[in-house]
Design an enzyme around this catalytic site. Structure first.
Site, PDB file in Angstrom:
ATOM      1  CG  ASP A 187      -1.735   1.226   1.840  1.00 18.74           C
ATOM      2  OD1 ASP A 187      -3.091   1.278   0.517  1.00 18.74           O
ATOM      3  OD2 ASP A 187      -1.371   2.306   2.160  1.00 18.74           O
ATOM      4  CG  HIS A 203      -6.698   6.006   5.717  1.00 17.93           C
ATOM      5  ND1 HIS A 203      -7.077   6.232   4.529  1.00 17.93           N
ATOM      6  CD2 HIS A 203      -8.094   6.944   6.172  1.00 17.93           C
ATOM      7  CE1 HIS A 203      -8.542   5.740   4.709  1.00 17.93           C
ATOM      8  NE2 HIS A 203      -8.689   6.660   5.758  1.00 17.93           N
ATOM      9  CG  ASP A 248      -4.371   2.094   5.200  1.00 18.22           C
ATOM     10  OD1 ASP A 248      -4.785   1.715   6.753  1.00 18.22           O
ATOM     11  OD2 ASP A 248      -4.480   2.294   4.610  1.00 18.22           O
TER      12      ASP A 248
END
Length: 405
Positions: free
Chosen positions: A32, A182, A187
């Site tokens: 991510d 976030h 994540d």
């Protein structure tokens, strides 16, 4: 700010895999990125954080320490709005000022990603592009995947919209996994946990369909993904055109519980065989209304494309202050194979007994399907176009009605 990291050689890790298993396992890298979002037409997305977890494709065990790093943005200030958003995530100006530039971490990111199976939520539409842009900016060739698993379209198709939309935050909330923070590594781990939860639910439903789903082949309203709805045209043996509505290439069938009956059965009309035409009108929740109204729009457009000039009749109607639909009961053939299955549940005991529609008299039907009673409905979404009238016809396949008398 301390971050878990691994910038060592991945060759050692792969050698350990080969020694332990006798063959080389595929490695799935869930990753991510966190970026700034453009605030104007000239602003570009800037990579600020990268996080990855490397899993064995067979056991889902971590095969190496996680890799995570902040990235110092090049070229000036990010803008006040971006800093406010970053500080909500726990990333400060000082953190980024002390972080390495992308050029210094590019080797480590390349080693983690290159030749591996990439996985993540919306990686095809976002994260993979960010990685390629970052490598292009420093004049280097980007890492290339062995394959890619984007969990956004995967879960949309297989798990459906049970959690509402398919954002990671909603999926995590659905499974009680906490709030999305976030941050890249957090994540990634949430993505893995969500995928495991979805896979477990689907595995149980596939192997115990009657116990867990009640009636296989029927979708709850939240499981219907409108992007998989389609209308197909076929020709009968008499070369008559017939339209059908499908979900992911299968006939669309829906289940919805606790529907209140607004208008009960009144067997005043008869079909060509002299049997009463039976239907009930039930109130519906917003989730089912949204699905059926979207189906209505798709089917009406498709009908016009296929040349129909009939008047379209909406499937959802307003009765007083409620939205409602009409469910049609059918007798089926002589052996009742395709007729509506009716089950009567006693309100006090909860006992359920199956009824044979052809053997039920009008008095019993009127009693069971009385106005105000509750019914669980399993029905198919079918299309009709007859005598300049067209629309969606909802055919009850199975009804479980609660009897209070």
């Amino acid at each position: 700010m301390e971050l878990e990291s691994n910038e060592g050689s991945t060759e050692t890790m792969e050698e350990e895999e080969a020694a332990g298993s006798g063959e080389r396992e595929a490695v799935v890298v869930f990753f991510d990125v966190e970026t700034t979002m453009p605030e104007g037409p000239e602003r570009r997305r800037t990579l600020l954080e990268f996080g990855a977890v490397q899993l064995c494709s067979r056991s889902l065990a971590e095969v190496a320490p996680p890799f995570a790093t902040l990235v110092r943005p090049a070229g000036g200030d990010l803008g006040e709005g971006a800093w406010v958003a970053l500080e909500r995530k726990g990333i400060t100006r000082a953190d980024l000022a002390g972080a390495p530039p992308f050029r210094d971490v590019a080797d480590g990111i390349h080693r983690v990603l290159h030749g591996r199976i990439w996985a993540g939520h919306n990686i095809d539409g976002f994260d993979s592009e960010i990685i390629r842009e970052a490598f292009a900016e420093i004049g280097r060739s980007p890492p290339e995947p062995k394959g890619a698993i984007d969990t956004l379209p995967l879960l949309t198709e297989r798990f459906g919209r049970r959690a509402g939309n398919m954002k990671m935050a909603n999926l995590a909330n659905y499974f009680g996994l906490g709030q999305q923070i976030h941050r890249s590594l957090g994540d990634v781990r949430m993505n893995i946990d969500v995928l495991k939860c979805c896979a477990t639910v689907l595995f149980l439903e596939e192997n115990f369909p009657k116990m867990l789903k009640g009636y296989p082949g029927f979708l709850a309203p939240d499981d219907v993904s409108m992007e998989f709805i389609q209308v197909s045209l076929s020709l009968s043996h008499q070369f008559r055109r017939s339209l059908s509505m499908k979900h992911n290439d299968r006939p669309l069938q829906v289940f919805c519980a606790d529907l209140r009956i607004h208008f009960d059965i009144r067997p005043c009309y008869q079909d060509s065989a002299g049997r009463p035409k039976l239907n009930i009108v039930v109130g519906i929740p917003e989730s089912l209304r949204n699905v059926l109204q979207s189906c209505d729009e798709i089917a009406e457009r498709s009908s016009q494309v296929f040349g129909s000039t009939s008047v379209w009749n909406p499937v959802v109607r307003e009765y007083g202050y409620a939205h409602a639909i009409r469910l049609n009961l059918t007798f089926g053939g002589d052996d009742e194979i395709n007729g509506t299955e009716i089950y009567v549940k006693e309100a006090i005991s909860g006992n359920i007994q199956k009824q044979v529609l052809s053997e039920v008299d009008a008095a019993d039907l009127s009693s069971w399907f009385a106005e105000g009673n509750m019914v669980d409905a399993y029905f198919s979404v079918e299309l009709y176009d007859y005598m300049q009238n067209a629309g969606i016809r909802l055919v009850a396949k199975k009804l479980i009605v609660t009897a209070y008398a």
